[in-house]
Design a protein around this motif. Structure first.
Motif, PDB file in Angstrom:
ATOM      1  N   SER A  40      40.303  13.046 -55.252  1.00 49.27           N
ATOM      2  CA  SER A  40      39.582  12.597 -56.437  1.00 49.27           C
ATOM      3  C   SER A  40      40.506  12.596 -57.647  1.00 49.27           C
ATOM      4  O   SER A  40      41.316  13.511 -57.838  1.00 49.27           O
ATOM      5  N   SER A  41      40.362  11.597 -58.487  1.00 47.49           N
ATOM      6  CA  SER A  41      41.146  11.529 -59.722  1.00 47.49           C
ATOM      7  C   SER A  41      40.586  12.474 -60.789  1.00 47.49           C
ATOM      8  O   SER A  41      41.193  12.648 -61.845  1.00 47.49           O
ATOM      9  N   GLN A  42      39.450  13.092 -60.505  1.00 46.83           N
ATOM     10  CA  GLN A  42      38.823  13.998 -61.469  1.00 46.83           C
ATOM     11  C   GLN A  42      39.318  15.443 -61.339  1.00 46.83           C
ATOM     12  O   GLN A  42      38.952  16.294 -62.160  1.00 46.83           O
ATOM     13  N   ARG A  43      40.131  15.716 -60.333  1.00 46.43           N
ATOM     14  CA  ARG A  43      40.604  17.087 -60.135  1.00 46.43           C
ATOM     15  C   ARG A  43      41.468  17.537 -61.308  1.00 46.43           C
ATOM     16  O   ARG A  43      42.366  16.816 -61.752  1.00 46.43           O
ATOM     17  N   SER A  44      41.208  18.744 -61.787  1.00 42.65           N
ATOM     18  CA  SER A  44      41.939  19.256 -62.951  1.00 42.65           C
ATOM     19  C   SER A  44      43.392  19.585 -62.628  1.00 42.65           C
ATOM     20  O   SER A  44      44.235  19.629 -63.524  1.00 42.65           O
ATOM     21  N   HIS A  79      32.703  14.410 -57.464  1.00 43.01           N
ATOM     22  CA  HIS A  79      33.018  15.058 -58.731  1.00 43.01           C
ATOM     23  C   HIS A  79      33.957  16.226 -58.457  1.00 43.01           C
ATOM     24  O   HIS A  79      33.862  16.882 -57.413  1.00 43.01           O
ATOM     25  N   ALA A  80      34.829  16.503 -59.401  1.00 46.10           N
ATOM     26  CA  ALA A  80      35.855  17.527 -59.186  1.00 46.10           C
ATOM     27  C   ALA A  80      35.254  18.873 -58.793  1.00 46.10           C
ATOM     28  O   ALA A  80      35.778  19.573 -57.933  1.00 46.10           O
TER      29      ALA A  80
END
Length: 204
Positions: A40-44, A79-80
């Motif tokens: 995911s591109s949402q990972r912090s 979602h992350a």
């Protein structure tokens, strides 16, 4: 019963080493399928340098023509805060109930699991099987022996340890840097991916 390997990475971009690794693992471990799983591109803890659409298209171009390779967007769509490898493996085991499902990883990630850095590390190890690739400077057997989480799940089938036999560590970071600085990474990734990146002016 088939054998499936889950191969997760940023694939930003996918490289020839990703493909060579997947092919080597599939051959040596007699896998029927390798599922490329872009994160995911949402990972912090990850910073993507191109859109999900471009990463997705590049993977499709790279694996085209290999019937054992497929790409899946399960984690890309999450979602992350919902992402955990434990949950990902649960998803694929439910999706393929008649097959053996393995998580493909490097020895460095196994060390992270041993240190409890992954969500539900204990359950992840106790309930799944892993194909672990050697990394320079990491003694896999020693890492397993030192970790209560790992050694108490080491029944001879949980961890399939392999050494690719060739230290070819071309990273996505290196390729991105070459594109950005006007270098020539042409033969470090599939030609179709190279052309896609240059045509769309990615990593500039």
């Amino acid at each position: 019963m088939g054998k499936i390997g889950i191969f997760g990475s940023s694939f930003d971009p996918i490289t020839n080493v990703h493909l060579w690794t997947a092919s080597t693992v599939a051959h040596r471990c007699k896998l029927d399928r390798v599922i490329f799983l872009p994160c995911s591109s949402q990972r912090s803890d990850k910073q993507m340098h191109i859109s999900d659409e471009h990463r997705w298209n590049l993977i499709h171009l790279a694996i085209n023509g290999n019937d054992k390779f497929v790409v899946n967007d399960f984690e890309m769509k999450q979602h992350a805060w919902d992402i955990a490898t434990y949950l990902t493996m649960e998803h694929f085991k439910e999706k393929y109930p008649d097959d053996e499902v393995y998580f493909i990883m490097g020895a460095d990630l196994l060390v992270d699991i041993a240190e409890g850095k992954w969500k539900k590390s204990k359950e992840l190890v106790q309930e799944n099987k892993f194909i672990v690739m050697a990394r320079n400077g990491i003694d896999i057997l020693a890492a397993i022996a030192k970790s209560p989480i790992l050694r108490n799940s080491d029944d001879g089938q949980t961890f399939h340890l392999i050494d690719k036999g060739l230290a070819m560590e071309i990273s996505s970071t290196y390729i991105r840097d070459e594109f950005q600085q006007g270098g020539e990474p042409r033969y470090l990734l599939p030609e179709s991916c190279y052309e896609y990146i240059t045509t769309n002016h990615l990593y500039q």
